[in-house]
Design a protein around this motif. Sequence first.
Motif, short mmCIF file in Angstrom:
data_model
loop_
_atom_site.label_atom_id
_atom_site.label_comp_id
_atom_site.label_asym_id
_atom_site.label_seq_id
_atom_site.Cartn_x
_atom_site.Cartn_y
_atom_site.Cartn_z
N GLU A 126 -7.13 7.33 -2.47
CA GLU A 126 -6.48 8.47 -1.83
C GLU A 126 -6.45 9.70 -2.74
O GLU A 126 -6.61 10.83 -2.26
N ARG A 130 -7.90 13.27 -1.49
CA ARG A 130 -7.08 14.47 -1.28
C ARG A 130 -7.61 15.65 -2.10
O ARG A 130 -7.56 16.80 -1.65
N ALA A 146 -5.81 8.55 4.50
CA ALA A 146 -5.65 7.22 3.89
C ALA A 146 -6.89 6.84 3.10
O ALA A 146 -8.02 6.98 3.58
N GLY A 147 -6.66 6.37 1.88
CA GLY A 147 -7.70 5.74 1.08
C GLY A 147 -7.55 4.24 1.17
O GLY A 147 -6.60 3.72 1.79
N ASP A 149 -6.50 2.43 -0.98
CA ASP A 149 -5.32 2.04 -1.75
C ASP A 149 -4.03 2.60 -1.16
O ASP A 149 -2.99 2.60 -1.83
N SER A 150 -4.06 3.05 0.09
CA SER A 150 -2.87 3.67 0.70
C SER A 150 -1.96 2.68 1.41
O SER A 150 -0.94 3.07 1.98
N TYR A 152 -3.14 0.29 3.77
CA TYR A 152 -3.65 -0.18 5.06
C TYR A 152 -4.95 -0.96 4.91
O TYR A 152 -5.55 -1.38 5.90
N GLN A 160 -6.61 0.93 8.64
CA GLN A 160 -6.44 2.38 8.60
C GLN A 160 -6.47 2.97 10.01
O GLN A 160 -5.71 3.89 10.33
#
Length: 232
Positions: A126, A130, A146-147, A149-150, A152, A160
């Motif tokens: 993420e 960003r 969302a990455g 690692d976020s 999901y 995601q």
Amino acid sequence: MTVKALLFDKDGTLFHFEATWESWAKSVLDRLTQGDTDRACAVGADIGFDYQEGRFARDSVVIAATSEEVVNALGQHFDQTAYELEAILNEEAANAPQAQAANLQEVLGALRADGLGLGVATNDAEMPARAHLEGAGITDLFDFIAGYDSGYGGKPAPGQCLAFAQKLDLETSQIAMVGDSLHDLHAGRAAGMKTVGVLTGLATEEELAPFADVVLPDIGHLPRWIAQIDMT
């Protein structure tokens, strides 16, 4: 059914894949091998990257995998911990040059003005994701970023996609997943979304078409496709 939201992959979809990640791969290998060209070539070959030519193999682990998977592939060659390797990958990713697949402010701004919800679901981390969106001046156009690692998971799992639908309180059938790889399309279909393939990554139309409702040259063609969907 009308499309009410679009969930975009990042690399190869919002940004041309090769322009970003070929430069990134060379920078990562230079940094990790401290400029040892022979070693960079050998490690590059193991991850599906021709260091001398600056080109990815079509089956490279880097193309659709998460950073964690790339770290695992690199870890057998270097003494750094997985945490240290991932930090290096993310630092170099945040600084990688970005070539927009279309005029993102214009295309995404128009979609937003038409009332569509917008999100990003990437297998990148993420933080660099960003940074890339901010560099293009488009972060504020998205409802969801969302990455892997976020929290999901990563694609091709649908986590995601499902989180985006929940965020906007929409049925997944009202959303289209837009991406350049089979990971993107598999994730969208697993979530029950429409799927749109774009040809700004490394996959061909023939590869994407069996898993996509439509394959477009780039995201700039989305408004016309959405208008056609709305008319049916």
